[in-house]
Design a protein around this motif. Structure first.
Motif, PDB file in Angstrom:
ATOM      1  N   MET B   1       0.839  -1.213   0.000  1.00 34.97           N
ATOM      2  CA  MET B   1       0.000   0.000   0.000  1.00 34.97           C
ATOM      3  C   MET B   1       0.871   1.259   0.000  1.00 34.97           C
ATOM      4  SD  MET B   1      -3.366   1.004   1.794  1.00 34.97           S
ATOM      5  CE  MET B   1      -3.798   2.516   2.592  1.00 34.97           C
ATOM      6  N   LEU B   2       0.461   2.235  -0.797  1.00 39.16           N
ATOM      7  CA  LEU B   2       1.186   3.505  -0.910  1.00 39.16           C
ATOM      8  C   LEU B   2       0.243   4.641  -0.522  1.00 39.16           C
ATOM      9  CD1 LEU B   2       3.687   5.125  -1.798  1.00 39.16           C
ATOM     10  CD2 LEU B   2       2.847   4.967  -4.149  1.00 39.16           C
ATOM     11  N   THR B   3       0.591   5.347   0.553  1.00 42.85           N
ATOM     12  CA  THR B   3      -0.261   6.441   1.020  1.00 42.85           C
ATOM     13  C   THR B   3       0.439   7.774   0.802  1.00 42.85           C
ATOM     14  OG1 THR B   3      -1.199   4.980   2.702  1.00 42.85           O
ATOM     15  CG2 THR B   3      -1.571   7.342   2.995  1.00 42.85           C
ATOM     16  N   PHE B   4      -0.225   8.686   0.100  1.00 44.00           N
ATOM     17  CA  PHE B   4       0.289  10.034  -0.126  1.00 44.00           C
ATOM     18  C   PHE B   4      -0.274  10.931   0.969  1.00 44.00           C
ATOM     19  CE2 PHE B   4       0.152   7.893  -4.192  1.00 44.00           C
ATOM     20  CZ  PHE B   4       1.323   8.280  -4.827  1.00 44.00           C
ATOM     21  N   VAL B   5       0.608  11.582   1.727  1.00 44.21           N
ATOM     22  CA  VAL B   5       0.145  12.413   2.834  1.00 44.21           C
ATOM     23  C   VAL B   5       0.671  13.844   2.677  1.00 44.21           C
ATOM     24  CG1 VAL B   5       0.126  12.739   5.346  1.00 44.21           C
ATOM     25  CG2 VAL B   5       0.090  10.424   4.393  1.00 44.21           C
ATOM     26  N   GLY B   6      -0.240  14.804   2.710  1.00 38.88           N
ATOM     27  CA  GLY B   6       0.142  16.209   2.619  1.00 38.88           C
ATOM     28  C   GLY B   6       0.543  16.752   3.977  1.00 38.88           C
ATOM     29  N   LEU B   7       1.546  17.650   3.957  1.00 41.09           N
ATOM     30  CA  LEU B   7       2.027  18.257   5.202  1.00 41.09           C
ATOM     31  C   LEU B   7       1.455  19.656   5.426  1.00 41.09           C
ATOM     32  CD1 LEU B   7       5.752  17.216   4.895  1.00 41.09           C
ATOM     33  CD2 LEU B   7       4.265  16.606   6.805  1.00 41.09           C
ATOM     34  N   GLY B   8       0.660  20.143   4.480  1.00 43.51           N
ATOM     35  CA  GLY B   8       0.189  21.525   4.594  1.00 43.51           C
ATOM     36  C   GLY B   8       1.306  22.492   4.275  1.00 43.51           C
ATOM     37  N   LEU B   9       1.138  23.737   4.699  1.00 43.42           N
ATOM     38  CA  LEU B   9       2.018  24.778   4.171  1.00 43.42           C
ATOM     39  C   LEU B   9       3.247  25.121   4.980  1.00 43.42           C
ATOM     40  CD1 LEU B   9      -0.330  27.400   2.595  1.00 43.42           C
ATOM     41  CD2 LEU B   9       0.784  25.425   1.595  1.00 43.42           C
ATOM     42  N   TYR B  10       3.180  25.000   6.280  1.00 47.04           N
ATOM     43  CA  TYR B  10       4.279  25.624   6.997  1.00 47.04           C
ATOM     44  C   TYR B  10       5.031  24.730   7.991  1.00 47.04           C
ATOM     45  CZ  TYR B  10       7.127  29.304   8.774  1.00 47.04           C
ATOM     46  OH  TYR B  10       8.214  30.038   9.110  1.00 47.04           O
ATOM     47  N   SER B  11       4.378  24.362   9.064  1.00 48.96           N
ATOM     48  CA  SER B  11       5.092  23.639  10.125  1.00 48.96           C
ATOM     49  C   SER B  11       4.663  22.180  10.195  1.00 48.96           C
ATOM     50  CB  SER B  11       4.836  24.309  11.472  1.00 48.96           C
ATOM     51  OG  SER B  11       3.640  23.814  12.044  1.00 48.96           O
ATOM     52  N   ALA B  12       5.310  21.423  11.059  1.00 49.81           N
ATOM     53  CA  ALA B  12       4.990  20.011  11.238  1.00 49.81           C
ATOM     54  C   ALA B  12       3.582  19.826  11.818  1.00 49.81           C
ATOM     55  CB  ALA B  12       6.021  19.356  12.161  1.00 49.81           C
ATOM     56  N   LYS B  13       2.964  20.904  12.286  1.00 51.70           N
ATOM     57  CA  LYS B  13       1.617  20.824  12.866  1.00 51.70           C
ATOM     58  C   LYS B  13       0.517  21.089  11.846  1.00 51.70           C
ATOM     59  CE  LYS B  13       2.866  21.953  17.586  1.00 51.70           C
ATOM     60  NZ  LYS B  13       2.629  22.850  18.729  1.00 51.70           N
ATOM     61  N   ASP B  14       0.886  21.289  10.574  1.00 54.03           N
ATOM     62  CA  ASP B  14      -0.119  21.557   9.549  1.00 54.03           C
ATOM     63  C   ASP B  14      -0.607  20.287   8.865  1.00 54.03           C
ATOM     64  OD1 ASP B  14      -0.130  24.230  10.140  1.00 54.03           O
ATOM     65  OD2 ASP B  14       1.376  24.752   8.649  1.00 54.03           O
ATOM     66  N   ILE B  15      -0.097  19.154   9.287  1.00 51.69           N
ATOM     67  CA  ILE B  15      -0.604  17.857   8.831  1.00 51.69           C
ATOM     68  C   ILE B  15      -1.933  17.599   9.557  1.00 51.69           C
ATOM     69  CG2 ILE B  15       0.526  16.501  10.666  1.00 51.69           C
ATOM     70  CD1 ILE B  15       1.268  14.422   8.524  1.00 51.69           C
ATOM     71  N   THR B  16      -2.836  16.803   8.956  1.00 51.68           N
ATOM     72  CA  THR B  16      -4.074  16.483   9.676  1.00 51.68           C
ATOM     73  C   THR B  16      -3.802  15.408  10.735  1.00 51.68           C
ATOM     74  OG1 THR B  16      -4.721  14.751   8.119  1.00 51.68           O
ATOM     75  CG2 THR B  16      -5.521  16.979   7.654  1.00 51.68           C
ATOM     76  N   VAL B  17      -4.740  15.286  11.672  1.00 49.70           N
ATOM     77  CA  VAL B  17      -4.622  14.257  12.707  1.00 49.70           C
ATOM     78  C   VAL B  17      -4.573  12.878  12.047  1.00 49.70           C
ATOM     79  CG1 VAL B  17      -5.809  13.189  14.671  1.00 49.70           C
ATOM     80  CG2 VAL B  17      -5.733  15.694  14.469  1.00 49.70           C
ATOM     81  N   ARG B  18      -5.404  12.688  11.015  1.00 51.32           N
ATOM     82  CA  ARG B  18      -5.401  11.423  10.259  1.00 51.32           C
ATOM     83  C   ARG B  18      -4.020  11.164   9.640  1.00 51.32           C
ATOM     84  NH1 ARG B  18      -9.673   8.952   7.359  1.00 51.32           N
ATOM     85  NH2 ARG B  18     -10.961  10.809   7.526  1.00 51.32           N
ATOM     86  N   GLY B  19      -3.423  12.202   9.086  1.00 46.84           N
ATOM     87  CA  GLY B  19      -2.098  12.076   8.483  1.00 46.84           C
ATOM     88  C   GLY B  19      -1.043  11.739   9.518  1.00 46.84           C
TER      89      GLY B  19
END
Lengths: 259, 259
Positions: B1-19
């Protein structure tokens, strides 16, 4: 201080870590669930997952009685939760402007929005989307009251080879389905008689971001007969396809086409 | 399985909880930081915050040697982290298609993207953005090698009253500033001589989503003289303004204009 926090599209886990921390530290947390419905959970689920009291707010309460929220935000750290990204709805932009006028600091914590998620899911390039349109339920269900706007927007975007994101109406009573939306477009086609829909490829997406998301591409007739299941639904009218976009629609959205 | 996860724009806290949960449970975590740069942190910060080993991947490794990643994804739960939303870059759509061809399940965990964040920050309506364009550094810095595409896109959008999101080039050596971008547009204006830029309002945004974000609206000359500080920068060429959009630009982006 007034902080607008997006919940993303589906579950309580689609909020960012930054947003989750803000919810935990805020003095008062409101949830406005009318401008954008969260697919997979309601206020009580959010209360349980976030472990705190969350007060419901109707769209009317924000639009007609914003003073209550603003009064709280002058003395307290107030947070407003909303589905999707928090700044898509004009209602929230208006509230942010009112806060500015009262000297209240505002902050935005963004979240995944249907505007970004749809290109990602479908494989259609974000760079090739033109203007977005909303398909609304006709006033008193009368065909003559249907707005030309979605038709005109698709036509304009298509003339430049661009895709059109079509958001579907949500009212208190009803959430528009892909079938509803296509019937409205069919009525507009009959009214205009320009054959715009004839060779148009649509992509229907149901429950974007959920485990049981459904994505299906095809002509109007194919999608009208397809069972997408329960809302939320959203639709794309496709423009010119780059070969990689076409490949993605075939592989991820079941488009049947000779490549 | 290959999961693509976005980090958002700025800091390590801009990822979603699911991510964030997906990062913790994955067998192998890669970080591809070249198609979209994360403003406020690097791979080592991510390793520290996420508490696990994260392997760097260059764009070239994904594009020229995808087999390594795909081989891992056939037996392991592989995750690919990337700035912004993970599916904006064509490189990742291509990798997802290759995974499909090998029968590897893929999953996308979305994140805030510049496409959604810019309307939110500026107060410009998401519905009124036309096609997006990228402003690229001219080949060997020669004016004659500058592409007409951004100019043509602004012109086309503007003729329909629409805003244009202008993404600025990022290369290994250099990140384009708002000043660089405006100089390129000025060169195109000289080439075309149509006066398109004359009355155009631009909005420049530096370090979107960070604590020290700067947003400034004004004419080309105003923005060229304005100090936006360090990248990442992004630019909007404004179309017709609804009164609430104009109010938002005045209040949140310092637009000076008689209302």
């Amino acid at each position: 201080m007034l902080t607008f926090v997006g919940l993303g599209l589906y579950s309580a886990k689609d909020i960012t870590v930054r947003g989750f921390e803000a919810v935990k530290s805020a003095d008062i947390v409101y949830f406005e669930e009318y401008t954008s419905s969260l697919g997979g959970c309601d206020r009580l689920t959010l209360e349980e997952v976030f472990g705190r009291k969350i007060y419901p707010l109707s769209r009317e309460e924000i639009e007609n009685e914003p003073e209550k929220i603003l009064l709280h935000a002058t003395s307290y750290n107030v947070l407003l939760l909303t589905g999707g990204d928090p700044m898509i709805a004009t209602t929230h932009v208006d509230l942010r402007l009112r806060a500015y006028d009262r000297g209240i600091r505002t902050n935005i914590i963004h979240a995944p929005s249907i505007f970004t998620v749809v290109p990602g899911i479908t494989g259609l390039s974000s760079y090739k989307f033109g203007k977005t349109a909303t398909i609304s339920f006709p006033y008193r269900d009368k065909a003559e009251s249907i707005s030309d706007l979605p038709y005109d927007t698709i036509k304009q975007n298509r003339s430049h080879g661009l895709h059109t994101l079509l958001l579907l109406d949500i009212t208190h009573e009803r959430q528009m389905t892909i079938k509803d939306a296509l019937e409205i477009l069919e009525t507009l086609e009959t009214r205009h008689g320009e054959g715009l829909m004839k060779d148009l490829i649509f992509v229907g997406i149901a429950r974007a971001g959920s485990e049981d998301m459904v994505v299906k591409a095809g002509g109007m007739k194919t999608l009208m007969e397809f069972d997408f299941g329960t809302p939320l639904h959203v639709l794309v009218a496709v423009g010119d396809l780059h070969f990689m976009e076409e490949e993605a629609l075939c592989k991820f959205a079941g488009l049947e086409r000779d490549l």
